[in-house]
Motif scaffolding. Structure first.
Motif, PDB file in Angstrom:
ATOM      1  N   PHE A  18       0.811  -1.213   0.000  1.00 27.34           N
ATOM      2  CA  PHE A  18       0.000   0.000   0.000  1.00 27.34           C
ATOM      3  C   PHE A  18       0.846   1.266   0.000  1.00 27.34           C
ATOM      4  O   PHE A  18       0.310   2.362   0.052  1.00 27.34           O
ATOM      5  CB  PHE A  18      -0.955  -0.006   1.203  1.00 27.34           C
ATOM      6  N   GLY A  19       2.172   1.109  -0.092  1.00 28.40           N
ATOM      7  CA  GLY A  19       3.080   2.247  -0.012  1.00 28.40           C
ATOM      8  C   GLY A  19       2.953   3.245  -1.134  1.00 28.40           C
ATOM      9  O   GLY A  19       3.322   4.406  -0.971  1.00 28.40           O
ATOM     10  N   VAL A  20       2.439   2.849  -2.271  1.00 30.60           N
ATOM     11  CA  VAL A  20       2.330   3.765  -3.409  1.00 30.60           C
ATOM     12  C   VAL A  20       1.019   4.522  -3.410  1.00 30.60           C
ATOM     13  O   VAL A  20       0.728   5.294  -4.304  1.00 30.60           O
ATOM     14  CB  VAL A  20       2.486   3.009  -4.751  1.00 30.60           C
ATOM     15  N   ASP A  21       0.209   4.351  -2.397  1.00 28.89           N
ATOM     16  CA  ASP A  21      -1.096   4.991  -2.311  1.00 28.89           C
ATOM     17  C   ASP A  21      -0.921   6.475  -2.018  1.00 28.89           C
ATOM     18  O   ASP A  21      -0.488   6.853  -0.953  1.00 28.89           O
ATOM     19  CB  ASP A  21      -1.914   4.318  -1.210  1.00 28.89           C
ATOM     20  N   GLY A  22      -1.267   7.316  -2.966  1.00 28.73           N
ATOM     21  CA  GLY A  22      -1.136   8.754  -2.784  1.00 28.73           C
ATOM     22  C   GLY A  22      -2.445   9.423  -2.420  1.00 28.73           C
ATOM     23  O   GLY A  22      -2.597  10.618  -2.603  1.00 28.73           O
ATOM     24  N   CYS A  23      -3.416   8.685  -1.921  1.00 30.08           N
ATOM     25  CA  CYS A  23      -4.747   9.238  -1.671  1.00 30.08           C
ATOM     26  C   CYS A  23      -4.830  10.029  -0.373  1.00 30.08           C
ATOM     27  O   CYS A  23      -5.832  10.682  -0.126  1.00 30.08           O
ATOM     28  CB  CYS A  23      -5.789   8.124  -1.679  1.00 30.08           C
ATOM     29  N   GLY A  24      -3.807   9.974   0.450  1.00 33.42           N
ATOM     30  CA  GLY A  24      -3.832  10.729   1.695  1.00 33.42           C
ATOM     31  C   GLY A  24      -4.531  10.022   2.844  1.00 33.42           C
ATOM     32  O   GLY A  24      -4.706  10.619   3.906  1.00 33.42           O
ATOM     33  N   ALA A  25      -4.966   8.795   2.646  1.00 38.26           N
ATOM     34  CA  ALA A  25      -5.589   8.055   3.748  1.00 38.26           C
ATOM     35  C   ALA A  25      -4.547   7.872   4.843  1.00 38.26           C
ATOM     36  O   ALA A  25      -3.374   7.689   4.575  1.00 38.26           O
ATOM     37  CB  ALA A  25      -6.094   6.702   3.265  1.00 38.26           C
ATOM     38  N   SER A  26      -5.002   7.939   6.060  1.00 37.76           N
ATOM     39  CA  SER A  26      -4.052   7.783   7.155  1.00 37.76           C
ATOM     40  C   SER A  26      -4.511   6.684   8.094  1.00 37.76           C
ATOM     41  O   SER A  26      -5.661   6.264   8.080  1.00 37.76           O
ATOM     42  CB  SER A  26      -3.924   9.104   7.921  1.00 37.76           C
ATOM     43  N   ALA A  27      -3.567   6.256   8.883  1.00 36.98           N
ATOM     44  CA  ALA A  27      -3.863   5.226   9.881  1.00 36.98           C
ATOM     45  C   ALA A  27      -4.776   5.808  10.960  1.00 36.98           C
ATOM     46  O   ALA A  27      -4.760   7.005  11.230  1.00 36.98           O
ATOM     47  CB  ALA A  27      -2.570   4.724  10.497  1.00 36.98           C
ATOM     48  N   LEU A  28      -5.565   4.949  11.590  1.00 42.71           N
ATOM     49  CA  LEU A  28      -6.486   5.394  12.639  1.00 42.71           C
ATOM     50  C   LEU A  28      -5.790   5.702  13.958  1.00 42.71           C
ATOM     51  O   LEU A  28      -6.239   6.556  14.707  1.00 42.71           O
ATOM     52  CB  LEU A  28      -7.528   4.306  12.912  1.00 42.71           C
ATOM     53  N   GLY A  29      -4.735   4.973  14.247  1.00 40.75           N
ATOM     54  CA  GLY A  29      -4.112   5.067  15.564  1.00 40.75           C
ATOM     55  C   GLY A  29      -4.781   4.080  16.511  1.00 40.75           C
ATOM     56  O   GLY A  29      -5.917   3.655  16.303  1.00 40.75           O
ATOM     57  N   TRP A  30      -4.041   3.704  17.540  1.00 41.11           N
ATOM     58  CA  TRP A  30      -4.519   2.669  18.452  1.00 41.11           C
ATOM     59  C   TRP A  30      -5.745   3.097  19.254  1.00 41.11           C
ATOM     60  O   TRP A  30      -6.640   2.297  19.507  1.00 41.11           O
ATOM     61  CB  TRP A  30      -3.388   2.212  19.371  1.00 41.11           C
ATOM     62  N   GLU A  31      -5.813   4.355  19.665  1.00 38.76           N
ATOM     63  CA  GLU A  31      -6.942   4.806  20.471  1.00 38.76           C
ATOM     64  C   GLU A  31      -8.261   4.648  19.708  1.00 38.76           C
ATOM     65  O   GLU A  31      -9.247   4.147  20.257  1.00 38.76           O
ATOM     66  CB  GLU A  31      -6.735   6.272  20.869  1.00 38.76           C
ATOM     67  N   ARG A  32      -8.281   5.026  18.452  1.00 37.84           N
ATOM     68  CA  ARG A  32      -9.512   4.917  17.664  1.00 37.84           C
ATOM     69  C   ARG A  32      -9.841   3.461  17.325  1.00 37.84           C
ATOM     70  O   ARG A  32     -11.014   3.081  17.273  1.00 37.84           O
ATOM     71  CB  ARG A  32      -9.402   5.767  16.406  1.00 37.84           C
ATOM     72  N   VAL A  33      -8.823   2.629  17.098  1.00 33.46           N
ATOM     73  CA  VAL A  33      -9.078   1.206  16.842  1.00 33.46           C
ATOM     74  C   VAL A  33      -9.689   0.572  18.090  1.00 33.46           C
ATOM     75  O   VAL A  33     -10.690  -0.148  18.006  1.00 33.46           O
ATOM     76  CB  VAL A  33      -7.795   0.466  16.408  1.00 33.46           C
ATOM     77  N   PHE A  60      -7.588   3.979  -1.866  1.00 30.93           N
ATOM     78  CA  PHE A  60      -8.259   4.017  -3.165  1.00 30.93           C
ATOM     79  C   PHE A  60      -7.742   2.927  -4.104  1.00 30.93           C
ATOM     80  O   PHE A  60      -8.400   2.582  -5.064  1.00 30.93           O
ATOM     81  CB  PHE A  60      -8.097   5.390  -3.825  1.00 30.93           C
ATOM     82  N   GLN A  61      -6.554   2.425  -3.831  1.00 32.47           N
ATOM     83  CA  GLN A  61      -6.053   1.301  -4.627  1.00 32.47           C
ATOM     84  C   GLN A  61      -6.540   0.010  -3.986  1.00 32.47           C
ATOM     85  O   GLN A  61      -6.972   0.016  -2.847  1.00 32.47           O
ATOM     86  CB  GLN A  61      -4.537   1.324  -4.724  1.00 32.47           C
ATOM     87  N   GLY A  62      -6.461  -1.085  -4.728  1.00 36.40           N
ATOM     88  CA  GLY A  62      -6.928  -2.363  -4.209  1.00 36.40           C
ATOM     89  C   GLY A  62      -5.912  -2.996  -3.315  1.00 36.40           C
ATOM     90  O   GLY A  62      -4.842  -2.440  -3.116  1.00 36.40           O
ATOM     91  N   PRO A  63      -6.228  -4.172  -2.818  1.00 38.24           N
ATOM     92  CA  PRO A  63      -7.450  -4.893  -3.098  1.00 38.24           C
ATOM     93  C   PRO A  63      -8.601  -4.347  -2.277  1.00 38.24           C
ATOM     94  O   PRO A  63      -8.341  -3.701  -1.277  1.00 38.24           O
ATOM     95  CB  PRO A  63      -7.106  -6.324  -2.702  1.00 38.24           C
ATOM     96  N   PRO A  64      -9.799  -4.649  -2.629  1.00 40.18           N
ATOM     97  CA  PRO A  64     -10.261  -5.230  -3.881  1.00 40.18           C
ATOM     98  C   PRO A  64     -10.275  -4.195  -5.008  1.00 40.18           C
ATOM     99  O   PRO A  64      -9.735  -3.101  -4.853  1.00 40.18           O
ATOM    100  CB  PRO A  64     -11.664  -5.729  -3.540  1.00 40.18           C
ATOM    101  N   GLU A  65     -10.906  -4.540  -6.108  1.00 41.82           N
ATOM    102  CA  GLU A  65     -10.855  -3.737  -7.336  1.00 41.82           C
ATOM    103  C   GLU A  65     -11.184  -2.265  -7.105  1.00 41.82           C
ATOM    104  O   GLU A  65     -10.535  -1.392  -7.660  1.00 41.82           O
ATOM    105  CB  GLU A  65     -11.819  -4.331  -8.369  1.00 41.82           C
ATOM    106  N   TYR A  66     -12.190  -1.985  -6.306  1.00 48.03           N
ATOM    107  CA  TYR A  66     -12.617  -0.598  -6.097  1.00 48.03           C
ATOM    108  C   TYR A  66     -12.087   0.006  -4.803  1.00 48.03           C
ATOM    109  O   TYR A  66     -12.644   0.953  -4.281  1.00 48.03           O
ATOM    110  CB  TYR A  66     -14.152  -0.508  -6.173  1.00 48.03           C
ATOM    111  N   GLY A  67     -10.990  -0.531  -4.310  1.00 52.55           N
ATOM    112  CA  GLY A  67     -10.338   0.028  -3.140  1.00 52.55           C
ATOM    113  C   GLY A  67     -10.753  -0.624  -1.833  1.00 52.55           C
ATOM    114  O   GLY A  67     -11.775  -1.289  -1.733  1.00 52.55           O
ATOM    115  N   LEU A  68      -9.916  -0.409  -0.834  1.00 51.45           N
ATOM    116  CA  LEU A  68     -10.119  -0.951   0.508  1.00 51.45           C
ATOM    117  C   LEU A  68     -10.906   0.071   1.323  1.00 51.45           C
ATOM    118  O   LEU A  68     -10.492   1.227   1.447  1.00 51.45           O
ATOM    119  CB  LEU A  68      -8.758  -1.215   1.151  1.00 51.45           C
ATOM    120  N   LEU A  69     -12.046  -0.341   1.854  1.00 52.31           N
ATOM    121  CA  LEU A  69     -12.874   0.563   2.650  1.00 52.31           C
ATOM    122  C   LEU A  69     -12.217   0.899   3.983  1.00 52.31           C
ATOM    123  O   LEU A  69     -11.489   0.083   4.556  1.00 52.31           O
ATOM    124  CB  LEU A  69     -14.236  -0.079   2.937  1.00 52.31           C
TER     125      LEU A  69
END
Length: 181
Positions: A18-33, A60-69
């Motif tokens: 997932f390193g090439v994902d430029g969508c700006g999604a960030s990790a939740l952090g442990w407190e939110r998980v 926004f990149q997979g898996p799956p085809e339409y991205g990881l929610l």
């Protein structure tokens, strides 16, 4: 597959995939998980748990085809504390299975004990099982039936679990690249 402890090698492979994902999604952090887990009465299986806490919460990149929610998108409407009802493939369009009320079980398959990871389109959704005997496994659920993902279940040569599912995708392999079980 160890769904109780994150393997550093698996996490490194997930970061790379997932390193090439430029969508700006960030990790939740442990407190939110942990807050999500407390709200839903589950502990997420590893390495997915550490992945959403430290790598990214959706992509926004997979898996799956339409991205990881994102976790809240895939788990928000689900009854995560209820056990996922299946332990083997079931094509309900061909067979009612051993169930007195197959329609009720089909509803449970879509709702209970799983997080929706995303879709390949046309109603082909991927779920991570978070409670029940198949905790930690990935299943594809469609309008026709439900199939577990992983070499031990047939249909694919991939390792079971979230890391095996991502690695299979990152290697460019077809989802069902093995003999039918």
């Amino acid at each position: 597959m160890n769904d109780d402890q994150a393997d550093p090698v698996e996490l490194a492979a997930l970061r790379e995939a997932f390193g090439v994902d430029g969508c700006g999604a960030s990790a939740l952090g442990w407190e939110r998980v942990r807050a999500f887990e407390a709200e839903h009465g589950v502990v997420l299986p590893e390495p997915y748990r550490t992945f959403v806490a430290t790598v990214t919460d959706g992509s926004f990149q997979g898996p799956p085809e339409y991205g990881l929610l994102a976790l809240a998108e895939g788990g928000g409407g689900q009854r995560l504390g209820e056990p996922f009802p299946l332990t083997r493939m079931w094509l309900w369009e061909q067979d009612d299975g051993p169930y007195e009320d197959p329609d009720a079980v089909i509803e449970q398959v879509a709702r209970d004990g799983s997080i929706v990871l995303g879709t390949d389109g046309c109603g082909m959704d991927w779920h991570l099982i978070v409670s029940g005997p198949h905790r930690g496994h990935i299943w594809q659920i469609t309008g026709e039936g439900a199939v577990p993902f992983g070499a031990r279940f047939g249909h694919t040569t991939a390792e079971a679990g979230f890391a095996g599912w991502v690695r299979h995708w990152a290697d460019g392999r077809e989802w069902f690249d093995g003999p039918a079980a």
